[in-house]
Design a protein around this motif. Structure first.
Motif, PDB file in Angstrom:
ATOM      1  N   LEU A  47     -25.053  46.157  11.335  1.00 55.98           N
ATOM      2  CA  LEU A  47     -24.699  47.504  11.796  1.00 55.98           C
ATOM      3  C   LEU A  47     -23.321  47.555  12.460  1.00 55.98           C
ATOM      4  O   LEU A  47     -22.748  48.627  12.614  1.00 55.98           O
ATOM      5  N   GLY A  48     -22.802  46.417  12.863  1.00 52.49           N
ATOM      6  CA  GLY A  48     -21.460  46.386  13.451  1.00 52.49           C
ATOM      7  C   GLY A  48     -21.378  47.211  14.725  1.00 52.49           C
ATOM      8  O   GLY A  48     -22.281  47.162  15.573  1.00 52.49           O
ATOM      9  N   VAL A  49     -20.331  47.999  14.842  1.00 47.34           N
ATOM     10  CA  VAL A  49     -20.087  48.724  16.089  1.00 47.34           C
ATOM     11  C   VAL A  49     -21.202  49.736  16.374  1.00 47.34           C
ATOM     12  O   VAL A  49     -21.517  50.019  17.543  1.00 47.34           O
ATOM     13  N   GLN A  50     -21.850  50.237  15.327  1.00 47.63           N
ATOM     14  CA  GLN A  50     -22.967  51.168  15.513  1.00 47.63           C
ATOM     15  C   GLN A  50     -24.122  50.444  16.239  1.00 47.63           C
ATOM     16  O   GLN A  50     -24.789  51.023  17.096  1.00 47.63           O
ATOM     17  N   GLY A  51     -24.320  49.193  15.890  1.00 48.80           N
ATOM     18  CA  GLY A  51     -25.357  48.384  16.549  1.00 48.80           C
ATOM     19  C   GLY A  51     -25.018  48.155  18.007  1.00 48.80           C
ATOM     20  O   GLY A  51     -25.874  48.274  18.890  1.00 48.80           O
ATOM     21  N   PHE A  52     -23.735  47.837  18.278  1.00 54.33           N
ATOM     22  CA  PHE A  52     -23.310  47.613  19.659  1.00 54.33           C
ATOM     23  C   PHE A  52     -23.485  48.889  20.482  1.00 54.33           C
ATOM     24  O   PHE A  52     -24.032  48.856  21.588  1.00 54.33           O
ATOM     25  N   THR A  73      -7.461  43.324  19.366  1.00 52.37           N
ATOM     26  CA  THR A  73      -8.030  43.759  18.105  1.00 52.37           C
ATOM     27  C   THR A  73      -8.846  45.008  18.406  1.00 52.37           C
ATOM     28  O   THR A  73      -8.943  45.435  19.565  1.00 52.37           O
ATOM     29  N   ASN A  74      -9.461  45.588  17.402  1.00 58.79           N
ATOM     30  CA  ASN A  74     -10.219  46.822  17.592  1.00 58.79           C
ATOM     31  C   ASN A  74     -11.515  46.501  18.343  1.00 58.79           C
ATOM     32  O   ASN A  74     -12.414  45.882  17.781  1.00 58.79           O
ATOM     33  N   ILE A  75     -11.569  46.871  19.603  1.00 59.05           N
ATOM     34  CA  ILE A  75     -12.741  46.482  20.402  1.00 59.05           C
ATOM     35  C   ILE A  75     -13.398  47.695  21.063  1.00 59.05           C
ATOM     36  O   ILE A  75     -12.796  48.754  21.196  1.00 59.05           O
ATOM     37  N   ARG A  76     -14.621  47.484  21.460  1.00 55.22           N
ATOM     38  CA  ARG A  76     -15.363  48.446  22.279  1.00 55.22           C
ATOM     39  C   ARG A  76     -15.628  47.769  23.622  1.00 55.22           C
ATOM     40  O   ARG A  76     -15.949  46.582  23.660  1.00 55.22           O
ATOM     41  N   ASP A 105     -16.011  42.963  19.565  1.00 56.22           N
ATOM     42  CA  ASP A 105     -14.858  42.829  18.684  1.00 56.22           C
ATOM     43  C   ASP A 105     -15.260  43.291  17.285  1.00 56.22           C
ATOM     44  O   ASP A 105     -16.035  42.618  16.599  1.00 56.22           O
ATOM     45  N   GLN A 106     -14.734  44.440  16.889  1.00 59.62           N
ATOM     46  CA  GLN A 106     -15.161  45.016  15.602  1.00 59.62           C
ATOM     47  C   GLN A 106     -14.680  44.201  14.411  1.00 59.62           C
ATOM     48  O   GLN A 106     -15.251  44.292  13.329  1.00 59.62           O
ATOM     49  N   LEU A 107     -13.648  43.402  14.637  1.00 55.12           N
ATOM     50  CA  LEU A 107     -13.116  42.603  13.535  1.00 55.12           C
ATOM     51  C   LEU A 107     -14.021  41.403  13.241  1.00 55.12           C
ATOM     52  O   LEU A 107     -14.370  41.142  12.088  1.00 55.12           O
TER      53      LEU A 107
END
Lengths: 306, 91
Positions: free
Chosen positions: A269-274, B10-13, B25-27
């Motif tokens: 899920l990537g960022v959606q999962g986070f 990098t593209n992070i949340r 880290d989205q990458l």
């Protein structure tokens, strides 16, 4: 007109059930529609005893998982009989001895959901609810989560799942997938002794996981299979012989890291999962829980849910 | 003329809870738990590229009693560590 609508599997006699499973038993498990086709007679009592409260589906219903349990080859019907699990004709696992058909069905259906339901973040966790609060209990095999879950459910808690927590990535709610509770080895006797009125399916010995028994889910939990719940607590249980009952607050950052490791599809899920997991952690109080005494555990959980 | 090196991520949340930051880290798909200082710097860098001088200024505000060599040393370690983790990029 469809006479199957709104009826339950329990409405079928044993012979009707066997005939239906031969052709295709369509039933609803939480958010999923399942079709089971199998000539394996051993599955009939398993379904009859443990799935009686599940809704039969109308004929035209969309089926999410087309499941078959059958011999992997004609010879394996007769010589050292085996069974295989098929999803859409594909067998993801090695065959198992015929006597393990019911366990194979349960494990296979878990795999179907864990591998395909990516509209949810799926945490390897039991989830139970009381007073409108869902308690999520992540844990690896042997952590005691299913035993604790079975004890809580036998004490009146609602079962959402003993195996996987389905966290919606759309609305942040926990969606139920109430299924028979899988207990292993000593846990079977512990729960049977505490609650002799509970219904178990066939006890299967010598599986890869040891002795396995499935406990019938409460009918009310099955009937509430479409009603999501709001998460309130995230508790990492750990059974240890002679351990004192101990509930320790866990920081949200550590809880997120641990829960991420317990997810089946966090990386998919990537960022959606986070984002989904971070929102869940934000709304939950997080703890580590060590126990050996189920009575003390029940008392503590009850207090937490009041 | 000296070229000013800036740092970015990098593209992070980022999510902050009390003194901890959790970084995704989205990458790479990796999740990290960072302390208040490292997490604060990474989150600041995720919003805009910053020069070494600007990063030092942030550290100076955070550690009013620290000496300049101590802050330089901290920043050096921070840059090396997070470059190695793939979170930090120098431009």
């Amino acid at each position: 007109m469809n006479n199957k609508r709104n009826s339950h599997i329990a409405s079928l006699s044993k012979s009707q059930l066997q005939q239906t499973i031969n052709k295709g038993l369509d039933f609803r498990v939480g958010q999923f529609n399942v079709r089971l086709i199998s000539p394996v007679k051993q599955l009939v009592p398993h379904i009859q005893h443990l799935y009686g409260a599940y809704d039969l589906l109308a004929n035209e219903s969309f089926i999410d998982f087309h499941v078959q349990i059958r011999a992997p080859s004609i010879l394996r019907r007769y010589i050292r009989p085996q069974v295989s699990f098929f999803l859409d004709g594909y067998a993801p696992f090695k065959p198992l001895p015929y006597l393990q058909a019911s366990a194979l069905f349960e494990w296979g259906l878990n795999w179907c959901i864990a591998s395909h339901a990516n509209e949810y973040l799926i945490i390897h966790a039991a989830v139970v609810e009381r007073n409108g609060q869902a308690f999520i209990l992540p844990g690896t095999p042997g952590s005691g989560k299913s035993t604790l879950c079975a004890a809580l459910v036998s004490y009146g808690w609602r079962l959402l799942s003993d195996e996987m927590t389905l966290l919606s990535t759309h609305d942040g709610k926990i969606y139920p997938v109430p299924r028979p509770i899988s207990l292993k080895n000593q846990s079977i006797e512990v729960i049977k002794k505490r609650s002799p009125e509970l219904v178990f399916g066939q006890i299967v010995n010598d599986t890869a996981k040891g002795t396995v028994g499935h406990l019938c889910p409460p009918a009310l939990s099955v009937q509430l299979g479409s009603s999501p719940a709001l998460a309130a607590k995230l508790i990492f249980p750990k059974y240890k012989q002679d351990a004192e009952t101990q509930l320790t607050p866990l920081s949200k950052s550590k809880a997120l890291l641990r829960a991420a490791g317990d997810c089946f599809n966090y990386n998919i899920l990537g960022v959606q999962g986070f984002d989904s997991l971070a929102e869940l952690i934000e709304q939950c109080a997080c703890y580590e829980f060590h126990y050996s005494n189920l009575d003390e555990a029940l008392a503590l959980f009850t207090e937490l849910s009041n | 003329m000296t070229q000013v090196i800036t740092f970015t991520t990098t593209n992070i949340r980022c999510v902050q809870w009390h003194d901890d930051y959790v970084i995704y880290d989205q990458l790479s798909g990796d999740t990290h738990v960072l302390d208040e200082v490292s997490g604060g710097l990474i989150c600041a860098l995720s919003k805009q590229a910053l020069s070494r001088f600007e990063l030092l200024a942030i550290l100076t505000d955070l550690f009013v009693e620290a000496t300049e060599p101590e802050l330089e040393s901290y920043l050096h370690d921070f840059v090396e560590k997070f470059k190695l983790l793939g979170l930090l990029i120098s431009e």
